[in-house]
Every structure is written in structure tokens, then in C-alpha cells.
Write a protein that holds these residues in place. Sequence first.
Motif, PDB file in Angstrom:
ATOM      1  N   UNK A  35       0.866  -1.119   0.116  1.00 18.52           N
ATOM      2  CA  UNK A  35       0.016   0.116  -0.019  1.00 18.52           C
ATOM      3  C   UNK A  35       0.909   1.319   0.038  1.00 18.52           C
ATOM      4  N   UNK A  36       0.372   2.215  -0.485  1.00 18.63           N
ATOM      5  CA  UNK A  36       0.813   3.473  -0.470  1.00 18.63           C
ATOM      6  C   UNK A  36       0.010   4.686  -0.447  1.00 18.63           C
ATOM      7  N   UNK A  37       0.145   5.744   0.559  1.00 17.89           N
ATOM      8  CA  UNK A  37      -0.769   7.045   0.672  1.00 17.89           C
ATOM      9  C   UNK A  37       0.137   8.135   0.222  1.00 17.89           C
ATOM     10  N   UNK A  38      -0.469   9.090  -0.558  1.00 18.11           N
ATOM     11  CA  UNK A  38       0.350  10.246  -0.854  1.00 18.11           C
ATOM     12  C   UNK A  38      -0.785  11.451  -1.223  1.00 18.11           C
ATOM     13  N   UNK A  39      -0.385  12.597  -1.069  1.00 16.02           N
ATOM     14  CA  UNK A  39      -1.394  13.656  -1.460  1.00 16.02           C
ATOM     15  C   UNK A  39      -1.599  14.118  -2.977  1.00 16.02           C
ATOM     16  N   UNK A  40      -0.623  13.231  -3.723  1.00 15.70           N
ATOM     17  CA  UNK A  40      -0.793  13.686  -5.283  1.00 15.70           C
ATOM     18  C   UNK A  40      -1.000  12.278  -5.902  1.00 15.70           C
ATOM     19  N   UNK A  41      -1.883  12.470  -6.891  1.00 17.79           N
ATOM     20  CA  UNK A  41      -1.968  11.421  -8.036  1.00 17.79           C
ATOM     21  C   UNK A  41      -1.203  11.239  -8.859  1.00 17.79           C
ATOM     22  N   UNK A  42       0.132  10.640  -8.576  1.00 20.68           N
ATOM     23  CA  UNK A  42       1.133  10.269  -9.669  1.00 20.68           C
ATOM     24  C   UNK A  42       1.518   8.681  -9.878  1.00 20.68           C
ATOM     25  N   UNK A  43       2.396   8.540 -10.552  1.00 20.07           N
ATOM     26  CA  UNK A  43       2.632   7.277 -11.022  1.00 20.07           C
ATOM     27  C   UNK A  43       3.507   6.590  -9.803  1.00 20.07           C
ATOM     28  N   UNK A  44       4.277   7.388  -9.063  1.00 19.91           N
ATOM     29  CA  UNK A  44       5.044   7.053  -7.665  1.00 19.91           C
ATOM     30  C   UNK A  44       4.042   6.424  -6.936  1.00 19.91           C
ATOM     31  N   UNK A  45       2.812   6.795  -6.737  1.00 24.34           N
ATOM     32  CA  UNK A  45       1.932   6.230  -5.808  1.00 24.34           C
ATOM     33  C   UNK A  45       1.568   4.782  -6.197  1.00 24.34           C
ATOM     34  N   UNK A  46       1.291   4.409  -7.439  1.00 26.87           N
ATOM     35  CA  UNK A  46       1.398   3.056  -7.564  1.00 26.87           C
ATOM     36  C   UNK A  46       2.573   1.814  -7.536  1.00 26.87           C
ATOM     37  N   UNK A  47       3.623   2.883  -8.114  1.00 30.69           N
ATOM     38  CA  UNK A  47       4.915   2.108  -8.034  1.00 30.69           C
ATOM     39  C   UNK A  47       5.357   1.693  -6.509  1.00 30.69           C
ATOM     40  N   UNK A  48       4.944   2.582  -5.773  1.00 31.05           N
ATOM     41  CA  UNK A  48       5.307   2.450  -4.313  1.00 31.05           C
ATOM     42  C   UNK A  48       4.565   1.284  -3.493  1.00 31.05           C
ATOM     43  N   UNK A  49       3.391   1.223  -3.846  1.00 29.02           N
ATOM     44  CA  UNK A  49       2.714   0.094  -3.388  1.00 29.02           C
ATOM     45  C   UNK A  49       3.143  -1.293  -4.023  1.00 29.02           C
ATOM     46  N   UNK A  50       3.259  -1.121  -5.114  1.00 28.32           N
ATOM     47  CA  UNK A  50       3.736  -2.341  -5.698  1.00 28.32           C
ATOM     48  C   UNK A  50       5.188  -2.886  -5.240  1.00 28.32           C
ATOM     49  N   UNK A  51       6.096  -1.854  -5.027  1.00 28.33           N
ATOM     50  CA  UNK A  51       7.424  -2.053  -4.293  1.00 28.33           C
ATOM     51  C   UNK A  51       7.398  -2.669  -3.077  1.00 28.33           C
ATOM     52  N   UNK A  52       6.427  -2.258  -2.207  1.00 28.73           N
ATOM     53  CA  UNK A  52       6.239  -2.843  -1.053  1.00 28.73           C
ATOM     54  C   UNK A  52       5.868  -4.116  -1.064  1.00 28.73           C
ATOM     55  N   UNK A  53       4.985  -4.497  -2.038  1.00 25.27           N
ATOM     56  CA  UNK A  53       4.473  -5.737  -2.217  1.00 25.27           C
ATOM     57  C   UNK A  53       5.703  -6.845  -2.559  1.00 25.27           C
ATOM     58  N   UNK A  54       6.547  -6.477  -3.555  1.00 24.83           N
ATOM     59  CA  UNK A  54       7.748  -7.065  -3.777  1.00 24.83           C
ATOM     60  C   UNK A  54       8.414  -7.211  -2.809  1.00 24.83           C
ATOM     61  N   UNK A  55       8.861  -6.294  -1.935  1.00 24.08           N
ATOM     62  CA  UNK A  55       9.679  -6.329  -0.858  1.00 24.08           C
ATOM     63  C   UNK A  55       9.183  -7.460   0.390  1.00 24.08           C
ATOM     64  N   UNK A  56       8.007  -7.388   0.510  1.00 18.80           N
ATOM     65  CA  UNK A  56       7.592  -8.070   1.481  1.00 18.80           C
ATOM     66  C   UNK A  56       7.163  -9.255   1.444  1.00 18.80           C
ATOM     67  N   UNK A  57       7.073  -9.904  -0.036  1.00 18.81           N
ATOM     68  CA  UNK A  57       6.467 -11.180  -0.272  1.00 18.81           C
ATOM     69  C   UNK A  57       7.801 -11.826  -1.069  1.00 18.81           C
ATOM     70  N   UNK A  58       8.645 -11.107  -1.828  1.00 17.78           N
ATOM     71  CA  UNK A  58       9.610 -11.840  -2.628  1.00 17.78           C
ATOM     72  C   UNK A  58       9.331 -12.968  -3.189  1.00 17.78           C
ATOM     73  N   UNK A  59       8.516 -12.661  -4.430  1.00 15.99           N
ATOM     74  CA  UNK A  59       7.905 -13.881  -4.895  1.00 15.99           C
ATOM     75  C   UNK A  59       9.039 -14.581  -5.763  1.00 15.99           C
ATOM     76  N   UNK A  60       9.113 -15.812  -5.823  1.00 13.96           N
ATOM     77  CA  UNK A  60       9.974 -16.695  -6.456  1.00 13.96           C
ATOM     78  C   UNK A  60       9.709 -16.646  -7.974  1.00 13.96           C
ATOM     79  N   UNK A  61       8.453 -16.739  -8.406  1.00 18.89           N
ATOM     80  CA  UNK A  61       8.145 -16.858 -10.091  1.00 18.89           C
ATOM     81  C   UNK A  61       7.618 -15.586 -10.267  1.00 18.89           C
ATOM     82  N   UNK A  62       7.110 -15.596 -11.687  1.00 18.99           N
ATOM     83  CA  UNK A  62       6.120 -14.688 -11.953  1.00 18.99           C
ATOM     84  C   UNK A  62       5.137 -14.477 -11.306  1.00 18.99           C
ATOM     85  N   UNK A  63       4.704 -13.125 -11.255  1.00 19.20           N
ATOM     86  CA  UNK A  63       3.272 -12.580 -10.768  1.00 19.20           C
ATOM     87  C   UNK A  63       2.478 -11.844 -11.741  1.00 19.20           C
ATOM     88  N   UNK A  64       1.354 -12.184 -11.866  1.00 12.70           N
ATOM     89  CA  UNK A  64       0.365 -11.642 -12.655  1.00 12.70           C
ATOM     90  C   UNK A  64      -0.159 -10.440 -11.885  1.00 12.70           C
TER      91      UNK A  64
END
Length: 378
Positions: free
Chosen positions: A253-282
Motif C-alpha cells: 500500500x501507499x498513501x500520498x497527497x498527489x495522484x502520480x505514478x509513484x503512488x502505484x509504484x510504491x505500493x507495488x514496491x512494498x508488495x515485492x519487498x514483503x513477499x519476495x515472489x520466487x516466480x512470475x506474478x500476474x
Amino acid sequence: MSTQRFTAEFKEEAVRQVVERGYRVPDVAARLGVSAHSLYKWVKAVSPDRSEQQSQELLEAKSEVLRLRSQLRRTEEERDLLKKGRAVLCQGTRVKYRFMNEHRHDYAITLMCRVLRVARAGFYAWLHEPVSDHAREDARLLELIEASYSASHGVYGARRIFGDLREVGEVCGLHRVERIMAENGIKPVRGYKKPRAIAGRPSIIAPNRLQRVFTVDAPNKVWVTDITYIRTWQGWLYLAVVVDLFARKVVGWSMKPSLSRELAMDALLMAVWRRKPAGSVLVHSDQGSQYGSDDFKRFCQANNLEPSMSRRANCWDNAVAESFFSSLKKERIRKRIYKTRDLARADIFDYIEVFYNRTRRHSHIGGVSPEAFETAAA
């Protein structure tokens, strides 16, 4: 858990639970699933500066109060003036001058000039000559424009009327004809409306690979992501989440005062860091510009993520993310408006990390919490 990485945003909200909301470090560590030693280190890193910062903020607040008191009367006058003059704010300068002349005994001329954004010298010049030569010429041209418009039975636009005026020897510009017609509501009659955009078209950036198959048999196979808006008195707070379809757990998840592409990318970055998927993720999303940016596509390629997109204007293709936002707003936000973005952050952080992931029973996974479901399936 010792090898798990946490983003700066996660650490900041965890420290807020201890420093600002008064919870004990062991209790917060147990609820968030982090070690107490790590949480103590996070709190210690920000605590020395907190008291000095609060003292500085108190001094700044006092000076701000004094400044606001001096501006209060002027603000009230501007507010009252805007209520009366809202109809002329987007009008021409001479329309504003007429309004100022009508209310010159109620408000100061300098105040009205500042609010309406006109020149004081221009207002006094207008008093001596309310109708300019340019306005008289516009009135004469308006009669000719109306005559040409009527002769065409209302089908002529600015370009054809401009041709008629040039044919009879008038010297004026096309933009002047367009302006006069717009100011007087003269529009050509059209038999057909502009076709509307067709909803339901697939994305040209990424196909809909999910196809509404919202049940998966293992974690880190399919993630869905979306963005929503939270109202505060300081403005919008935008929330992006990433949900794992296996246990319906919010993994980023990510919370920001602006609707920018960093908002979506930071949420996805947190998911990658926390889950560390071994294979491809849809990774499935809607067709928002944040998910169609080149940076987002490069991030997906670098982290072995396969993008998928809903059809245009079709919320059912991303129903799980929409369902989470519905639960959040019904169960926690309840149509209220937060006073500040920080209060909204703290409350939403508590809902996601403490209640939804660890406690809330989810009907899709048998009435248990997402974390309990993942633990049982491990």
C-alpha cells in the motif's frame, strides 16, 4: 521475520502508533508482526528530534495565530465580496468595473481591485468613459454577425460568417468574430452529436489476462491493484493497494497527497519487498494512467511481474480491489472527512495492517483473517 524488509512509509506509520497514539512498543510490535527490538530502534531514531520539533512548531503556531488575526478582517471582507461578485469573476474587465461601481459604497476600491484582479487606474478611466470604442465596434459587428447567421438559417459558424463579413468589406479578425459569437451564445446548428467513447474496449497496453478468475491456489501468483480517494480538510489523500488473491491479503500500500505514478509504484514496491515472489506474478489493474506509464512497465519487467488490465470503464474486471475499498469506506471511514492527512494515514494504516490483514474475518476464505488463512495453508 528477521529477514523481512520494511519500507520507510511502513516504519513511519509504525512509529506514529507509539509516539503519537501512545501505544506500548511491545503491543504495537505484536500487532504488526515485527520484532520489538526493531521497533525500539525505529522509535529511537526519531525521538530525539521530536521534542525540539514540537517546541519549534509551538513557536511557529503562535506567530501564525498573530498573523492570522491581522488577516481575519480582510479575509472576511474578501469572502463577502466573493459571494456577491461570483457571477462576474469570469466576465470581462468592463463587467467587473460595472460591479465595482455598483458596490463602491460597500467595499473599498483597492479591495475590489485585488479580489477581481483588475487595475485601479483602469477602473477610474472607465468611470469617465464606460463604453469604449472597441465595445461600440463589437456591438456594430454583432448586428452584422446576427444578420449573416439568420440568413444561413443558423448553420453558419465563425469561419463562414467571417467570410461574409470580408465579402462586404469589413476589416476584422476571425478570432474577434469567434469571441463575439461566444459571448452572445451564437452557435451553429448541428444535426449530429459527437460520438461518445465506447466503454468496454480492451487495453492496448496490456491484455486482460486475469479474465475475472479471482480464485487462485497459491500465494504470489496473482495480485490486483487499484487507487482510491480519501477526503480530508487538507485536500484529497490518495490510497493505492496491492491485494494477493490467494488470501485476499493487502501485501502493499501507499498513501500520498498527489495522484502520480509513484503512488502505484510504491505500493507495488512494498508488495515485492514483503513477499519476495520466487516466480512470475500476474499484476492486474485498471487502465489508469499510473499503470500505463513507461516507468510502471519497466518496473514490472525488472521484477518479473506480468501486467494485466481491465477493459475500459469496467469495474467488475477488478472486483476484488473495488470490494476492498468498499469495505474500507463502509467499516472505517463511514463518509467522514478527516481533519488532516496525517489522521487519515494513521487510521487507514491501522485498518489495513492491524485489523484487515490480521483480525478481520473474510467470507471468501472461510471466515478467517487473511493472515490466518495463509498461515494455515503454509
